[in-house]
Design a protein around this motif. Structure first.
Motif, short mmCIF file in Angstrom:
data_model
loop_
_atom_site.label_atom_id
_atom_site.label_comp_id
_atom_site.label_asym_id
_atom_site.label_seq_id
_atom_site.Cartn_x
_atom_site.Cartn_y
_atom_site.Cartn_z
N LEU A 164 40.68 30.05 62.23
CA LEU A 164 41.14 28.64 62.64
C LEU A 164 41.55 27.90 61.69
N ARG A 165 41.90 28.00 60.36
CA ARG A 165 42.56 27.23 59.53
C ARG A 165 44.19 27.52 59.48
N LEU A 166 44.44 28.69 60.40
CA LEU A 166 45.71 28.99 60.54
C LEU A 166 46.52 28.75 61.90
N THR A 167 47.81 28.27 61.95
CA THR A 167 48.61 28.44 63.12
C THR A 167 49.73 29.31 62.90
N SER A 168 49.60 30.33 63.73
CA SER A 168 50.42 31.47 63.54
C SER A 168 51.44 32.07 64.47
N ALA A 169 52.31 32.81 64.23
CA ALA A 169 53.41 33.55 64.88
C ALA A 169 53.35 34.80 64.52
N GLY A 192 44.14 46.63 52.23
CA GLY A 192 43.85 45.46 51.50
C GLY A 192 43.97 44.17 52.12
N TYR A 193 44.78 44.23 53.16
CA TYR A 193 45.37 42.94 53.78
C TYR A 193 44.32 41.96 54.35
N VAL A 194 42.99 42.49 54.99
CA VAL A 194 42.19 41.30 55.05
C VAL A 194 41.54 40.72 54.14
N ASP A 195 41.49 41.43 53.08
CA ASP A 195 40.76 40.80 51.66
C ASP A 195 41.76 39.90 51.05
N TYR A 196 43.08 40.31 51.12
CA TYR A 196 44.18 39.29 50.57
C TYR A 196 44.24 38.00 51.46
N LEU A 197 44.16 38.18 52.61
CA LEU A 197 44.24 37.08 53.46
C LEU A 197 43.30 36.09 53.20
N THR A 198 41.83 36.87 53.10
CA THR A 198 40.83 35.76 52.98
C THR A 198 40.95 35.26 51.41
N LYS A 199 41.43 35.85 50.57
CA LYS A 199 41.68 35.14 49.12
C LYS A 199 42.88 34.35 49.04
N ALA A 200 44.02 34.70 49.58
CA ALA A 200 45.23 33.70 49.86
C ALA A 200 44.79 32.45 50.44
N LEU A 201 43.83 32.38 51.30
CA LEU A 201 43.34 31.09 52.02
C LEU A 201 42.72 30.14 50.93
N GLN A 202 42.31 30.80 49.95
CA GLN A 202 41.56 30.06 48.76
C GLN A 202 42.54 29.62 47.62
N LEU A 203 43.85 29.98 47.90
CA LEU A 203 44.96 29.75 46.89
C LEU A 203 46.13 28.70 47.67
N HIS A 249 63.62 50.64 62.30
CA HIS A 249 62.66 50.64 63.58
C HIS A 249 62.33 49.04 63.66
N LEU A 250 61.73 49.03 64.84
CA LEU A 250 61.19 47.59 64.96
C LEU A 250 59.89 47.31 64.05
N ASP A 251 60.07 46.11 63.48
CA ASP A 251 58.69 45.86 62.53
C ASP A 251 58.18 44.39 62.71
N GLY A 252 57.17 43.91 62.06
CA GLY A 252 56.97 42.47 62.29
C GLY A 252 56.69 41.87 60.89
N LEU A 253 56.74 40.43 61.18
CA LEU A 253 56.40 39.56 59.94
C LEU A 253 55.47 38.41 60.55
N SER A 254 54.23 38.30 60.19
CA SER A 254 53.49 37.36 60.64
C SER A 254 53.78 35.99 59.74
N ILE A 255 53.76 34.97 60.33
CA ILE A 255 54.08 33.70 59.56
C ILE A 255 53.07 32.57 60.15
N SER A 256 52.22 32.33 59.23
CA SER A 256 51.04 31.49 59.55
C SER A 256 51.41 30.25 58.57
N VAL A 257 50.99 28.96 59.29
CA VAL A 257 50.80 27.81 58.59
C VAL A 257 49.41 27.15 58.31
N VAL A 258 49.10 26.78 57.12
CA VAL A 258 47.76 26.29 56.79
C VAL A 258 47.72 25.13 57.54
N LYS A 259 46.62 24.83 58.29
CA LYS A 259 46.10 23.49 58.95
C LYS A 259 45.85 22.55 57.94
#
Ligand code: SAH
Ligand code: MG
Length: 216
Positions: free
Chosen positions: A193-198, A145-156, A206-216
């Motif tokens: 393009l609305r995000l600047t991300s790391a 569901g992550y891509v859907d959640y990202l799309t919706k998060a961008l509207q919130l 185990h090694l895992d990851g956290l994406s951190i994006s700031v909304v432009k």
């Protein structure tokens, strides 16, 4: 000699743990285990990072997608100011019940609202209700569901809000054939393009990851 991931996580947790109420966080995990919930919460060291992010941004409104037992939610909500609020979305009533008790045990009962249901539906409803923007969104539910959640998060969100994506480094990102949705999420996040991300590696067993994006 390569550094072993769990040893690094233990070091971070031991170094900084005394500055947090780690016994309380351990009790939250114990309550989740006793309630039959799977052991898939974030690590304490990642919780410390997310706690710092809440403080550093001065966030007042947090949206969490995937509550489980309220472990990551407690790391974030405990960093909120007095007038701060967190909304956490969870599919399972059982998980929500454990989380509610955990938030109350931590004195966060008044700060946290858990909404039970499929996150995609709840997010659509929050968008339709035109709720006040969130300062931080933490995505940590079903990976498909992550891509859907990202799309919706961008509207919130608003300019300057953070969108965090959990479990974003895994075998599947290196080998698309075993991807559960994370590689697609990472690609969407990177192309947005609305995000600047790391994309930050985090340590646990185990090694895992956290994406951190700031909304432009
Ligand atoms: N954020 C938690 C871990 C979340 S685990 C922590 O680190 O402490 C993922 C959670 O997402 C599980 O509780 C699962 O029930 C929930 N979930 C799975 N599919 C979902 C959906 N479609 N909508 C909302 N929650 C979902
Ligand atoms: Mg996770």
């Amino acid at each position: 000699m390569p550094i072993e991931s769990q040893a690094i996580d233990n070091y971070i947790t031991g170094l900084l743990g005394p500055r947090y109420d780690l016994a309380h966080y351990d009790a939250l995990l114990a309550a989740a285990a006793a309630g039959g919930l799977p052991p898939i919460s974030i690590s304490a060291s990642q919780g410390q990072l997310m706690h710092v992010l809440v403080k550093a941004t001065g966030a007042r409104r947090i949206l969490e997608i995937g509550t489980l037992g309220g472990y990551s939610g407690t790391w974030m909500a405990s960093a909120l100011p007095d007038n701060g609020r967190m909304v956490s979305l969870e599919l399972s009533q059982k998980h929500a019940d454990v989380a509610r008790a955990n938030f109350e045990a931590g004195g966060l009962g008044d700060k946290v609202e858990i909404i039970v249901g499929a996150a995609s539906d709840t997010l659509s409803r929050l968008i339709a209700e035109n709720v006040e923007p969130f300062d931080i969104v933490f995505i940590d539910a079903d990976k498909g569901g992550y891509v859907d959640y990202l799309t919706k998060a961008l509207q919130l969100v608003r300019k300057g809000s953070l969108i965090l994506g959990d479990n974003t480094l895994s075998e599947g990102v290196l080998d698309g054939a075993t991807d559960t949705g994370i590689a697609l999420f990472n690609a969407a996040m990177a192309a947005e393009l609305r995000l600047t991300s790391a994309l930050v590696p985090v340590m646990k067993s185990h090694l895992d990851g956290l994406s951190i994006s700031v909304v432009k």
